[in-house]
Design an enzyme around this catalytic site. Structure first.
Site, PDB file in Angstrom:
ATOM      1  N   GLY A 190       0.819  -1.204   0.000  1.00  0.00           N
ATOM      2  CA  GLY A 190       0.000   0.000   0.000  1.00  0.00           C
ATOM      3  C   GLY A 190       0.852   1.251   0.000  1.00  0.00           C
ATOM      4  O   GLY A 190       0.964   1.934   1.030  1.00  0.00           O
ATOM      5  N   SER A 220       1.570   3.441  -3.465  1.00  0.00           N
ATOM      6  CA  SER A 220       1.139   4.425  -4.461  1.00  0.00           C
ATOM      7  C   SER A 220      -0.281   4.907  -4.213  1.00  0.00           C
ATOM      8  O   SER A 220      -1.139   4.167  -3.712  1.00  0.00           O
ATOM      9  CB  SER A 220       1.227   3.831  -5.870  1.00  0.00           C
ATOM     10  OG  SER A 220       2.560   3.548  -6.221  1.00  0.00           O
ATOM     11  N   GLU A 271      13.583  -3.965  -3.868  1.00  0.00           N
ATOM     12  CA  GLU A 271      12.687  -4.235  -4.988  1.00  0.00           C
ATOM     13  C   GLU A 271      13.374  -3.960  -6.316  1.00  0.00           C
ATOM     14  O   GLU A 271      13.243  -4.722  -7.277  1.00  0.00           O
ATOM     15  CB  GLU A 271      11.429  -3.374  -4.866  1.00  0.00           C
ATOM     16  CG  GLU A 271      10.409  -3.624  -5.970  1.00  0.00           C
ATOM     17  CD  GLU A 271       9.210  -2.683  -5.894  1.00  0.00           C
ATOM     18  OE1 GLU A 271       8.257  -2.904  -6.648  1.00  0.00           O
ATOM     19  OE2 GLU A 271       9.246  -1.725  -5.101  1.00  0.00           O
ATOM     20  N   SER A 297       9.314   5.119 -11.101  1.00  0.00           N
ATOM     21  CA  SER A 297       9.314   5.282 -12.553  1.00  0.00           C
ATOM     22  C   SER A 297      10.742   5.499 -13.076  1.00  0.00           C
ATOM     23  O   SER A 297      11.635   5.954 -12.357  1.00  0.00           O
ATOM     24  CB  SER A 297       8.430   6.461 -12.960  1.00  0.00           C
ATOM     25  OG  SER A 297       9.053   7.686 -12.628  1.00  0.00           O
ATOM     26  N   GLU A 347      11.840   7.725 -15.011  1.00  0.00           N
ATOM     27  CA  GLU A 347      12.264   9.125 -14.941  1.00  0.00           C
ATOM     28  C   GLU A 347      12.866   9.430 -13.569  1.00  0.00           C
ATOM     29  O   GLU A 347      13.884  10.134 -13.461  1.00  0.00           O
ATOM     30  CB  GLU A 347      11.062  10.040 -15.215  1.00  0.00           C
ATOM     31  CG  GLU A 347      10.603  10.063 -16.660  1.00  0.00           C
ATOM     32  CD  GLU A 347       9.847   8.809 -17.066  1.00  0.00           C
ATOM     33  OE1 GLU A 347       9.457   8.030 -16.165  1.00  0.00           O
ATOM     34  OE2 GLU A 347       9.653   8.594 -18.280  1.00  0.00           O
TER      35      GLU A 347
END
Length: 394
Positions: free
Chosen positions: A126, A128, A243, A379, A381
């Site tokens: 839990g 994002s 991760e 992400s 970016e």
């Protein structure tokens, strides 16, 4: 350039192969064919690995870990991919398990770690939110202290496999009056707690593997907070570092690339096979070289993270690993060509050696699904910014 392993490492590889063979062949065939029976196959595989000491090899020794070298950990992951053994449940084994072992109270460790290792508890993530994805520190879910509990209100999204989960580890804001990274805490929340609602989200490939989760006045015992109040950002960085190393998925990309070569060798062209086409062969060779470079980088990052501290270079693995996963699935779709258009589900329960026609029909849904790897785990970016600042010092 070739990787060479010592005789001891080769013997270790053979031992791992023997242990992985205990996972039933029919389960591995379903995994190879993309037809796992969830959640049963995942639970069964994880429990076999846990019984044989492989599920928590990277955890602290006192909680089931192994005093292995980084090369040995790498060999385990590679052999699992090559044998089509399902990946360990990342939420349990790579994410919250190591976090509880590192930051949790003794009570939390004793309560959760054994059950987490054996998937007696299925966890989901839990983190994002609709307005806090790449900029996770901007999350708005709040946790307010009320006596012996915290009351959580807010929303999470992209909760992968949450439909099978028993518990969720949640980041929530516990102090809105400080720098946004400094006012976050992590909580362990049972999904059967009143006030929680989970709704499925259908993805572009037609599948449902992610969810949105709503929290309305959810009361969580204070002892289910991990570490000290407002220390959640440190735990999140630790978790995300683990991760990112895992989602490079070198072994899995090797398997897909080998499958692409096999299918290309069976795909006829006007002058022979697709694999004999010089431009196509060069494309595969380029991917193989890039994958080898990523593998060497992964070994270096894992070795430098042996003290348990997150290594910012893990962002390199996440960035390049996701790119190579996407390039390989694109390659499979290109091999299929027009035959990939009828992409409806196929009722095939045979072994991993699936014919060209079946893989053609799977290629486009897989290609579409793998667009996600640019986003989860932070992400691409954001990873570039981390690399610029923390790795290159720019």
């Amino acid at each position: 350039m070739q990787l060479e392993f010592s005789p001891e490492e080769q013997a270790f590889r053979a031992e791992i192969q023997t242990l992985l063979a205990k996972v039933p062949q029919e389960l591995r065939d379903r995994n190879a064919a993309g037809k796992m029976n969830y959640p049963d196959d995942m639970i069964a595989s994880c429990r076999i690995l846990n019984e044989n000491g492989l599920a928590t090899a990277h955890w602290p020794v006192e909680w089931g870990g192994k005093d292995w070298s980084p090369i040995q950990h790498h060999i385990l992951k590679e052999e699992m991919a090559l044998a089509h053994v399902p990946e360990l449940l990342a939420f349990n084994h790579s994410m919250i398990g190591p976090v509880i072992a590192q930051f949790g109270s003794q009570e939390l460790k004793e309560r959760f770690l054994a059950k987490t290792a054996n998937v007696d508890i299925w966890w989901c993530q839990g983190f994002s939110e609709p307005e806090a994805g790449s900029d996770l520190a901007s999350l708005k879910t709040k946790a307010v202290r009320d006596g012996d509990h915290y009351v959580i209100n807010g929303q999470k999204t992209w909760t992968t496999l949450g439909q099978y989960a028993d518990w969720i580890f949640v980041l929530a804001r516990t102090n809105p009056d400080v720098k946004k990274q400094a006012g976050i805490s992590m909580f362990l929340v049972e999904l059967s707690t009143p006030g929680i609602e989970m709704r499925p989200i259908q993805l572009i490939d037609g599948g449902v593997e992610v969810n949105e989760v709503f929290f309305e006045d959810v009361r969580v015992p204070a002892e289910q907070m991990v570490g000290e109040e407002n220390s959640g950002w440190t735990q999140a960085k630790f978790l995300l570092g683990n991760e990112r190393v895992g989602i490079a998925r070198v072994g899995e990309t090797k398997v897909k690339l080998a499958r692409a070569k096999k299918l290309a060798g069976e795909t006829r062209t006007a002058t022979g096979t697709l694999l004999e086409d010089p431009q196509f062969a060069a494309r595969i060779a380029s991917l193989e070289n890039d994958l080898l470079a990523l593998e060497v980088t992964q070994l270096r990052v894992v070795a430098s993270s042996a003290d348990g501290k997150p290594n910012p270079a893990s962002s390199l693995l996440k960035l390049r690993g996701s790119q190579l996963q996407q390039e390989t699935t694109e390659l499979l779709a290109d091999i299929a060509g027009p035959d990939s258009l009828p992409s409806s589900a196929i009722d095939a329960t045979g072994p991993a050696d699936i014919d060209v026609a079946e893989w053609a029909q799977r290629s486009v849904p897989q290609y579409l699904n793998f667009r996600k790897v640019s986003i989860y785990g932070g992400s691409n970016e954001v990873q570039r910014q981390i690399i610029d600042k923390a790795v290159l010092g720019l």
